[in-house]
Every structure is written in C-alpha cells, then in structure tokens.
Design an enzyme around this catalytic site. Structure first.
Site, PDB file in Angstrom:
ATOM      1  N   ASP A 117       0.848  -1.189   0.000  1.00 29.04           N
ATOM      2  CA  ASP A 117       0.000   0.000   0.000  1.00 29.04           C
ATOM      3  C   ASP A 117       0.885   1.242   0.000  1.00 29.04           C
ATOM      4  O   ASP A 117       1.687   1.432   0.911  1.00 29.04           O
ATOM      5  CB  ASP A 117      -0.926  -0.002   1.220  1.00 29.04           C
ATOM      6  N   HIS A 168      -4.413  13.773   0.496  1.00 27.23           N
ATOM      7  CA  HIS A 168      -4.718  12.947   1.673  1.00 27.23           C
ATOM      8  C   HIS A 168      -3.566  13.028   2.679  1.00 27.23           C
ATOM      9  O   HIS A 168      -3.792  13.197   3.881  1.00 27.23           O
ATOM     10  CB  HIS A 168      -4.942  11.495   1.247  1.00 27.23           C
ATOM     11  N   GLU A 196     -10.930   3.797   2.835  1.00 27.04           N
ATOM     12  CA  GLU A 196      -9.970   4.603   2.078  1.00 27.04           C
ATOM     13  C   GLU A 196     -10.176   4.315   0.601  1.00 27.04           C
ATOM     14  O   GLU A 196     -10.146   3.157   0.169  1.00 27.04           O
ATOM     15  CB  GLU A 196      -8.523   4.289   2.492  1.00 27.04           C
ATOM     16  N   GLU A 252      -8.978   4.082  -2.975  1.00 25.79           N
ATOM     17  CA  GLU A 252      -7.671   3.918  -3.626  1.00 25.79           C
ATOM     18  C   GLU A 252      -7.826   3.269  -5.005  1.00 25.79           C
ATOM     19  O   GLU A 252      -8.800   2.580  -5.281  1.00 25.79           O
ATOM     20  CB  GLU A 252      -6.739   3.031  -2.769  1.00 25.79           C
ATOM     21  N   ASP A 305      -9.205   0.332   1.272  1.00 26.87           N
ATOM     22  CA  ASP A 305      -8.280  -0.029   2.342  1.00 26.87           C
ATOM     23  C   ASP A 305      -8.958   0.295   3.683  1.00 26.87           C
ATOM     24  O   ASP A 305      -8.667   1.303   4.317  1.00 26.87           O
ATOM     25  CB  ASP A 305      -6.980   0.783   2.159  1.00 26.87           C
ATOM     26  N   ARG A 329      -9.233   3.387  12.682  1.00 27.50           N
ATOM     27  CA  ARG A 329      -8.431   4.569  13.030  1.00 27.50           C
ATOM     28  C   ARG A 329      -7.964   4.583  14.475  1.00 27.50           C
ATOM     29  O   ARG A 329      -6.873   5.094  14.773  1.00 27.50           O
ATOM     30  CB  ARG A 329      -9.238   5.840  12.752  1.00 27.50           C
ATOM     31  N   GLN A 344      -5.164   2.141  14.723  1.00 29.35           N
ATOM     32  CA  GLN A 344      -4.032   2.715  13.983  1.00 29.35           C
ATOM     33  C   GLN A 344      -3.302   3.781  14.799  1.00 29.35           C
ATOM     34  O   GLN A 344      -2.074   3.801  14.858  1.00 29.35           O
ATOM     35  CB  GLN A 344      -4.557   3.326  12.677  1.00 29.35           C
ATOM     36  N   LYS A 359      -5.140  -2.289   9.540  1.00 28.87           N
ATOM     37  CA  LYS A 359      -5.392  -2.377   8.097  1.00 28.87           C
ATOM     38  C   LYS A 359      -5.555  -3.814   7.609  1.00 28.87           C
ATOM     39  O   LYS A 359      -6.081  -4.035   6.528  1.00 28.87           O
ATOM     40  CB  LYS A 359      -4.205  -1.767   7.341  1.00 28.87           C
ATOM     41  N   THR A 371      -9.090  -5.990   3.015  1.00 31.51           N
ATOM     42  CA  THR A 371      -8.982  -4.996   1.949  1.00 31.51           C
ATOM     43  C   THR A 371      -9.908  -5.471   0.841  1.00 31.51           C
ATOM     44  O   THR A 371      -9.820  -6.631   0.435  1.00 31.51           O
ATOM     45  CB  THR A 371      -7.534  -4.912   1.422  1.00 31.51           C
ATOM     46  N   GLU A 390     -10.805  12.318   7.127  1.00 35.07           N
ATOM     47  CA  GLU A 390     -10.656  13.669   6.590  1.00 35.07           C
ATOM     48  C   GLU A 390     -11.999  14.420   6.607  1.00 35.07           C
ATOM     49  O   GLU A 390     -12.056  15.588   6.945  1.00 35.07           O
ATOM     50  CB  GLU A 390     -10.136  13.593   5.151  1.00 35.07           C
TER      51      GLU A 390
HETATM   52 MN    MN Z   1      -4.258   3.068   2.429  1.00 33.89          MN
END
Ligand code: MN
Length: 434
Positions: free
Chosen positions: A134, A141, A206, A208, A240, A244, A247, A260, A264, A381
């Site tokens: 990743d 971002h 996320e 991606e 992804d 949080r 993390q 993570k 996925t 975000e």
């Molecule tokens: Mn990611």
C-alpha cells in the site's frame, strides 16, 4: 492506440453501458452455479466465458495462448505473459463481440454457455496475490491527515523524494461484496495512559486505485522507470478499510499493522492499460519549489503520459436508508489526478533495491483525496477525525462507520469523443464485531 475502429457490440446491453461497453473489455474470474472459477471478460450485462470460447475454437495464436495461461481461475500466468498476448486477446475480442462479427450467430447459439448474465455469476479474486503493497501517493490525503496528527508539520520531509509505502497483508484481500467484520484490538482512549481492548469504534474506508503487476523481475534486478508501465497488467478499485483508533495507538514507529490487515476489498474486474489508453494524461507539474524526482524515478514519456484521468466516487448507505428506500449518499468525488507519483514510479521505486515483484502482486495507490470538501477519500478527513459529524438523508449522523453501513466505490473515465468506461463496483457492508 486510441479508440478501436469497431465501437459497437452486437451484445445490445454493452452499447452505452456505464461500465462495460465494447471499449473496456475488463478481465476477471467468475463462476456460475457453483462451477469452478473461470476466466471471463465483462461485456455489458454479460460475461463472455473465455474458457468456453477456447473450447468452441474461437481463439487462435497469441489470444489462444493468453486464455490457456489463465485456465483454472487464476490470472497470474496470463499477467506474466505481458502486453503482447493481452493485446492479441483484446483485438480478437473486438472482432468476436463487435457489431458485424461473422461469429455473432455461432456465439449466440450457445446461449448462456458462452454469454451468461453477470447477475447470475459470482466474481472471485482475479489472481493469487502473493504480495500486497500500500502506497501513500495521494498528496492531498497525506496533507489532510498530516495536519490532524502534526498541525505544524503535515508533510514529512521524505514525501517529495520517496513514493512512501508499506507491505500490506495479501491473505485478507477480498473481492467486492465480501463482508467486513468490525475488528477488535487495542486502542488508547483520550486522557488514558493504558489501552483498552475491544471492537474498533472508528472504522473508516480509504478510496484507492489498485494496480495489478504483470511481468515481475528477478530478485536483485530492478525495473527501470522507462520500462515500468510495461510491468503493469491492469487496474481496479481498492478500499483499504482502516481502524483509526487501533491505527493511532499502534502506528509509531513502524506504520499501520492490525488497523489495516483485517480486510482490503477490491473491484473484481481488471481494467487493462489498453482500455485506459484514451484516459491517460500528463503527470501534473510539481508545484514551484518542489524537488525534481531523482533520476531513477524520472522519465520524460512517463511524465508526459503516465497519469490517468479516472473519476473516483464513494457512496454510503446505512441499514435505515436501505429500509426507507433512500438512494446511496455520495461521500467523495475525487480523481486519480491527485497522485503525486505515477504508477510507473511506484513500480520503479519498489524494485530499485532488488526486491522481486511477481505477476499478480497488488499495489494500492494510497487514499486519493482532492483538496476540497466533497473530495476527501476517507471519513477521517471528512469529519476531521470525528470532530465534525456528517448528517445523512435519513437524519442519521456519522463520525465513522456503524454496523450495517455499506460503502460503494465506483470509478469512471470520461473524455469528449470517446466512450466512457467504468470499473464496476467495490462494495462492502460492515458487520458487528464477533
Ligand atoms: Mn491506504
């Protein structure tokens, strides 16, 4: 190569199809009625069964070798063949499925054996993924998130020199539709000095771009930037999923780990470089004052046409919204144009130390946010880390994802004078922690 000369298909649902007109021809692995997984190509509302086409004698030469390599439901050996056989297969498919095909009648006579409805089929991962990496090339971002964690120092000094990435977990990559079980783990609640253990309370998505590696490199060799695009077999959408709270506690000093690796999700169709050719663009010029990439990452042709113009969208439905029949709520509308590094630069960088890439390896681009409200590719975000909840059409509010929430990623390419193509969907619904 630009637009194929044949632009319409005798498969009626392909013409004007939002994702899979004749110009796309994305490759994937499907099964029907519990059969073994098979190699197929999406065309309108149908899947053209490439293994049945092989058995029916519709493929010859390099196109035949391409499908033979992919028998058994994994495209790794097909990816390893590189561009030539992939292009030969595409050209043969344009002949077979295009309007005016002399084999139209023969194919149609075989009915669902050759052209089942996609809705009757199940999609699988297109390849055995040995390694998943990743990246973090979405600069907006990186800045948005950097501001939350380090207001005075959002972008670390290596960002504009190094395509930042980390080794992800390949064993938990799943195709669209797989359930997303809320993970459990350690978190450090605000004001505490010792962690709690329990279900993640800040579950996020996320947005991606996924990148499928084609031909790899022997260990010890590297892939030159000028050759790097040739080592990419195709593209997909990638979610992804991110815990949080887990993390934030675990990520220093080595980066994300269990926050993570629980799942996925990817869209199952491999959109080829050939299909994306009309939607290539120059890599945006770096802002004044940014360093030039080091020579091993800099190639004139890559800078001139190594970017993509792919519109990326995220939608949310909650259990209550689905019960009330409300349409999905758009959370994000962004674009691959926000990548600070090209996909070729990711390939060149990943292998520059002699690391071996292999056919069927998967890269994530990193979250692709834009700079404005409405363009943010994660709830982290959008809600500024949970400080600004969003209100949904149902009257519900969200800081992060709740059980029963479904996230849908979509990708679309549009250009005046060209047929639009899409990626299909990448969906996942959150289930309660177990
Ligand atoms: Mn990611």
């Amino acid at each position: 190569m630009s637009q194929p000369t044949i632009t319409r298909s005798w498969v009626a649902s392909a013409n004007g199809h939002a994702d899979f007109p004749l110009q796309n021809l994305p490759l994937g692995v499907f099964s029907r009625n519990g059969s073994a997984p098979r190699f197929g190509v999406a065309i309108g509302e149908h899947i053209f069964d490439l293994e049945a086409a092989l058995e029916a004698g519709l493929l010859e030469g390099a196109a035949r070798s391409a499908v033979e390599a992919a028998r058994g439901g994994q495209l790794n050996a097909f990816f390893e063949l590189g561009r030539g056989p992939r292009v030969a297969l595409r050209e043969r498919l344009l002949e077979l499925l295009g309007e005016g095909s002399t084999l139209h009648g023969k194919i149609q006579a075989q009915g669902v054996k050759l052209l089942p409805l996609a809705a009757d089929c199940q999609m699988h991962l297109p390849a055995k993924i040995n390694d998943y990496t990743d990246f973090y090339v979405g600069i907006e971002h990186a800045q948005n998130v950097g501001k939350l964690f380090r207001p005075d120092n959002p972008l670390l000094p290596n960002y504009k020199y190094v395509p930042i990435g980390y080794h992800g977990r390949a064993s938990t990559i799943r195709p669209s539709g797989a359930e997303v079980r809320r993970p459990k783990g350690q978190t450090l609640p605000a004001g505490q000095t010792e962690p709690n253990f329990g279900p993640c309370a800040r579950l996020d998505y996320e947005l991606e771009l996924g990148i499928w590696i084609g031909q790899g490199n022997p260990m010890g060799d590297c892939i030159a930037i000028a050759d790097a695009a040739e080592h990419i077999a195709g593209f997909c959408l990638l979610n992804d999923w991110s815990a949080r709270d887990i993390q934030a506690w675990e990520y220093q000093p080595l980066g994300p780990f269990l926050s993570k690796s629980f799942i996925t999700s990817i869209s199952p169709w491999v959109v080829t470089a050939e299909a994306l050719e009309p939607f290539r663009r120059a890599q945006p010029a770096r802002p004044e004052g940014d360093p030039q990439p080091l020579p091993y990452l800099l190639d004139a042709r890559d800078q001139a046409a190594g970017g993509f113009d792919i519109e990326l969208e995220v939608l949310l439905t909650t259990a209550a919204m689905r019960e009330q029949g409300l349409p999905a709520h758009r959370l994000t509308l962004s674009n691959t144009g926000y990548m600070y590094w090209t996909v070729a630069q990711m390939v060149a960088h990943h292998s520059v130390n002699g690391c071996q890439l292999q056919a069927g390896d998967l890269f994530g681009s990193g979250t692709l946010s834009g700079p404005e409200n409405g363009q943010f590719g994660s709830l982290l975000e959008i809600t500024e880390g949970g400080k600004k909840p969003i209100e949904l059409p149902s009257g519900e509010v969200r800081k992060f994802l709740e059980d029963g929430d479904e996230i849908i990623l979509r990708g679309r390419c549009r250009r005046e004078g060209f047929a639009s193509i899409g990626f299909g969907e990448c969906r996942g619904t959150v289930l309660p922690a177990r």
